[in-house]
Motif scaffolding. Structure first.
Motif, PDB file in Angstrom:
ATOM      1  N   VAL A  63      57.688 -60.305  87.039  1.00 14.34           N
ATOM      2  CA  VAL A  63      57.812 -59.823  85.663  1.00 14.34           C
ATOM      3  C   VAL A  63      59.149 -60.262  85.079  1.00 14.34           C
ATOM      4  CG1 VAL A  63      57.992 -57.769  84.204  1.00 14.34           C
ATOM      5  CG2 VAL A  63      56.273 -57.866  86.019  1.00 14.34           C
ATOM      6  N   GLY A  64      60.200 -60.173  85.887  1.00 13.48           N
ATOM      7  CA  GLY A  64      61.507 -60.630  85.438  1.00 13.48           C
ATOM      8  C   GLY A  64      61.507 -62.116  85.117  1.00 13.48           C
ATOM      9  N   ARG A  65      60.812 -62.894  85.949  1.00 15.11           N
ATOM     10  CA  ARG A  65      60.706 -64.334  85.685  1.00 15.11           C
ATOM     11  C   ARG A  65      59.988 -64.596  84.366  1.00 15.11           C
ATOM     12  NH1 ARG A  65      57.569 -67.459  89.915  1.00 15.11           N
ATOM     13  NH2 ARG A  65      58.019 -69.073  88.365  1.00 15.11           N
ATOM     14  N   ALA A  66      58.892 -63.869  84.141  1.00 10.27           N
ATOM     15  CA  ALA A  66      58.122 -64.076  82.912  1.00 10.27           C
ATOM     16  C   ALA A  66      58.945 -63.707  81.679  1.00 10.27           C
ATOM     17  CB  ALA A  66      56.831 -63.261  82.961  1.00 10.27           C
ATOM     18  N   LEU A  67      59.686 -62.594  81.760  1.00  9.10           N
ATOM     19  CA  LEU A  67      60.525 -62.191  80.630  1.00  9.10           C
ATOM     20  C   LEU A  67      61.625 -63.213  80.378  1.00  9.10           C
ATOM     21  CD1 LEU A  67      60.850 -58.345  81.276  1.00  9.10           C
ATOM     22  CD2 LEU A  67      59.479 -59.494  79.530  1.00  9.10           C
ATOM     23  N   SER A  68      62.204 -63.711  81.472  1.00 12.81           N
ATOM     24  CA  SER A  68      63.208 -64.762  81.325  1.00 12.81           C
ATOM     25  C   SER A  68      62.590 -66.011  80.712  1.00 12.81           C
ATOM     26  CB  SER A  68      63.815 -65.097  82.695  1.00 12.81           C
ATOM     27  OG  SER A  68      64.698 -66.190  82.608  1.00 12.81           O
ATOM     28  N   GLY A  69      61.334 -66.277  81.085  1.00 13.43           N
ATOM     29  CA  GLY A  69      60.645 -67.450  80.555  1.00 13.43           C
ATOM     30  C   GLY A  69      60.384 -67.346  79.062  1.00 13.43           C
ATOM     31  N   GLY A  71      62.342 -65.891  76.884  1.00 13.51           N
ATOM     32  CA  GLY A  71      63.592 -66.281  76.252  1.00 13.51           C
ATOM     33  C   GLY A  71      63.835 -67.775  76.347  1.00 13.51           C
ATOM     34  N   GLY A  72      63.478 -68.355  77.495  1.00 15.47           N
ATOM     35  CA  GLY A  72      63.653 -69.788  77.671  1.00 15.47           C
ATOM     36  C   GLY A  72      62.789 -70.603  76.727  1.00 15.47           C
ATOM     37  N   LEU A  73      61.556 -70.139  76.511  1.00 12.37           N
ATOM     38  CA  LEU A  73      60.669 -70.840  75.582  1.00 12.37           C
ATOM     39  C   LEU A  73      61.241 -70.829  74.168  1.00 12.37           C
ATOM     40  CD1 LEU A  73      57.157 -69.564  76.762  1.00 12.37           C
ATOM     41  CD2 LEU A  73      58.004 -71.914  76.887  1.00 12.37           C
ATOM     42  N   MET A  74      61.845 -69.725  73.793  1.00  9.02           N
ATOM     43  CA  MET A  74      62.429 -69.621  72.460  1.00  9.02           C
ATOM     44  C   MET A  74      63.627 -70.553  72.303  1.00  9.02           C
ATOM     45  SD  MET A  74      62.167 -65.483  71.918  1.00  9.02           S
ATOM     46  CE  MET A  74      62.872 -65.543  70.280  1.00  9.02           C
ATOM     47  N   ARG A  77      63.398 -74.402  76.490  1.00  2.44           N
ATOM     48  CA  ARG A  77      63.391 -74.829  77.889  1.00  2.44           C
ATOM     49  C   ARG A  77      61.962 -74.925  78.399  1.00  2.44           C
ATOM     50  NH1 ARG A  77      67.833 -70.958  79.319  1.00  2.44           N
ATOM     51  NH2 ARG A  77      66.260 -69.844  80.526  1.00  2.44           N
ATOM     52  N   ARG A  78      61.757 -75.703  79.473  1.00  4.64           N
ATOM     53  CA  ARG A  78      60.415 -75.921  80.013  1.00  4.64           C
ATOM     54  C   ARG A  78      60.421 -75.871  81.548  1.00  4.64           C
ATOM     55  NH1 ARG A  78      59.727 -74.992  75.537  1.00  4.64           N
ATOM     56  NH2 ARG A  78      58.444 -76.055  73.976  1.00  4.64           N
ATOM     57  N   GLY A  79      61.012 -74.824  82.113  1.00  8.90           N
ATOM     58  CA  GLY A  79      61.070 -74.683  83.560  1.00  8.90           C
ATOM     59  C   GLY A  79      59.924 -73.856  84.119  1.00  8.90           C
ATOM     60  N   PRO A  80      59.970 -73.516  85.419  1.00  2.97           N
ATOM     61  CA  PRO A  80      58.896 -72.721  86.053  1.00  2.97           C
ATOM     62  C   PRO A  80      58.706 -71.347  85.409  1.00  2.97           C
ATOM     63  CG  PRO A  80      60.297 -73.749  87.710  1.00  2.97           C
ATOM     64  CD  PRO A  80      60.974 -73.951  86.399  1.00  2.97           C
ATOM     65  N   ASP A  81      59.807 -70.678  85.055  1.00  9.65           N
ATOM     66  CA  ASP A  81      59.689 -69.357  84.434  1.00  9.65           C
ATOM     67  C   ASP A  81      59.025 -69.455  83.066  1.00  9.65           C
ATOM     68  OD1 ASP A  81      60.994 -68.509  86.665  1.00  9.65           O
ATOM     69  OD2 ASP A  81      62.859 -67.946  85.650  1.00  9.65           O
ATOM     70  N   GLU A  82      59.373 -70.497  82.323  1.00 10.63           N
ATOM     71  CA  GLU A  82      58.780 -70.698  81.009  1.00 10.63           C
ATOM     72  C   GLU A  82      57.283 -71.003  81.128  1.00 10.63           C
ATOM     73  OE1 GLU A  82      62.887 -70.646  80.744  1.00 10.63           O
ATOM     74  OE2 GLU A  82      61.734 -72.072  81.926  1.00 10.63           O
ATOM     75  N   ARG A  83      56.928 -71.772  82.161  1.00  9.74           N
ATOM     76  CA  ARG A  83      55.520 -72.092  82.384  1.00  9.74           C
ATOM     77  C   ARG A  83      54.729 -70.831  82.731  1.00  9.74           C
ATOM     78  NH1 ARG A  83      56.263 -75.939  85.586  1.00  9.74           N
ATOM     79  NH2 ARG A  83      55.904 -74.926  87.593  1.00  9.74           N
ATOM     80  N   LEU A  84      55.321 -69.931  83.503  1.00  2.97           N
ATOM     81  CA  LEU A  84      54.658 -68.678  83.856  1.00  2.97           C
ATOM     82  C   LEU A  84      54.440 -67.820  82.610  1.00  2.97           C
ATOM     83  CD1 LEU A  84      53.587 -66.584  85.869  1.00  2.97           C
ATOM     84  CD2 LEU A  84      55.952 -65.828  86.235  1.00  2.97           C
ATOM     85  N   ALA A  85      55.469 -67.707  81.767  1.00  6.69           N
ATOM     86  CA  ALA A  85      55.344 -66.905  80.546  1.00  6.69           C
ATOM     87  C   ALA A  85      54.277 -67.483  79.621  1.00  6.69           C
ATOM     88  CB  ALA A  85      56.699 -66.850  79.828  1.00  6.69           C
TER      89      ALA A  85
END
Length: 266
Positions: A63-69, A71-74, A77-85
């Motif tokens: 869940v923390g990764r998805a929430l971080s993702g 923010g990253g999408l906004m 960024r296009r990393g693993p967390d962003e892909r999960l979100a």
């Protein structure tokens, strides 16, 4: 509603939410088979909110990764967390659209029957058994693509049919695509978070329309009790999946479905 009734509902929801046996189907069946008053969709959603808390706590790292993702999408960024979100968002769209369509056409009430639950319990149980039997076990959550998310999201929309099991149909889709059993369950549980949050909007409308506050009080008690029951059930299921297939759940579904069809037609 009496406290013992809320406790019974919370135990049913907490124990069955994370097993591929349809918690919603069991909640509908409880009044149908016992003669108790139907708790209604609003309280059903409150019970699901309690189990949502258990999912968030148990899978807090994801869940923390998805929430971080998010923010990253906004920030582009296009990393693993962003892909999960992004995958969780894509997987949620089909069930929201299908749920709105059913609500507008009053289709939800039509499907809350013992016969429908019996047939869906059997048919989707057999589908789970087949894909669990033939599916490969080589993929993990980091392999979850937007295409996979859309595929699973479409399957998740089918779970609006009572007795299907939201977790069960998502696990079935994941096993069909070759995800390991634990990973399939992990993805299915994470998919429940935005789906239940979207459903909670309906609960808020019902609570706002209840000037006495009785519905809000019952909903709070039910959510708290289902959280406690669900947290233990979730931990046990994830541990069992290290060595047990989904076949025992399928056998239970077949037995339950046969009983329900006999109840409905005989």
């Amino acid at each position: 509603m009496a406290l013992w009734h809320l406790i019974l509902l919370a135990l049913v929801q907490g124990i069955t939410e994370f097993l591929p046996v349809s918690s919603s189907g069991h909640l509908i069946l409880l009044p149908a088979l016992t003669g108790m008053d139907d708790q209604g969709l609003a309280l059903d959603i409150a019970l699901h909110l309690g189990t949502l808390g258990a999912v968030v706590l148990y899978f807090r790292r994801d869940v923390g990764r998805a929430l971080s993702g998010v923010g990253g999408l906004m920030r582009g960024r296009r990393g693993p967390d962003e892909r999960l979100a992004a995958a969780l968002a894509v997987a949620t769209v089909p069930v929201i659209l299908a749920g709105l369509a059913l609500k507008l056409t009053l289709g939800t009430e039509v499907m809350r029957s013992v016969a429908v639950i019996g047939w869906s319990t059997i048919c989707f149980g057999l589908l789970l058994w087949w894909f669990d039997r033939v599916g490969a076990q080589r993929r993990a959550i980091d392999d979850w693509s937007l295409r996979d998310a859309l595929f699973m999201g479409l399957w998740q929309a089918i779970a609006l049919i009572p007795g299907t099991s939201r977790s069960g149909i998502c696990i079935t889709a994941a096993r069909a695509m070759g995800y390991e059993r634990q990973e399939a369950a992990r993805i299915a549980m994470l998919m429940s978070i935005p789906t239940i949050l979207a459903s909670a909007a309906l609960l808020m409308l019902d609570v706002a329309a209840d000037p006495g506050g009785a519905l809000l009080r019952d909903a709070a008690v039910a959510a708290g009790l289902s959280f406690l029951a669900a947290l233990g059930a979730l931990a046990l299921m994830m541990r069992l999946l290290r060595s047990v297939s989904f076949t025992p759940y399928v056998i239970y579904r077949l037995a339950l479905g046969a009983f329900l069809l006999g109840w409905a037609y005989l």
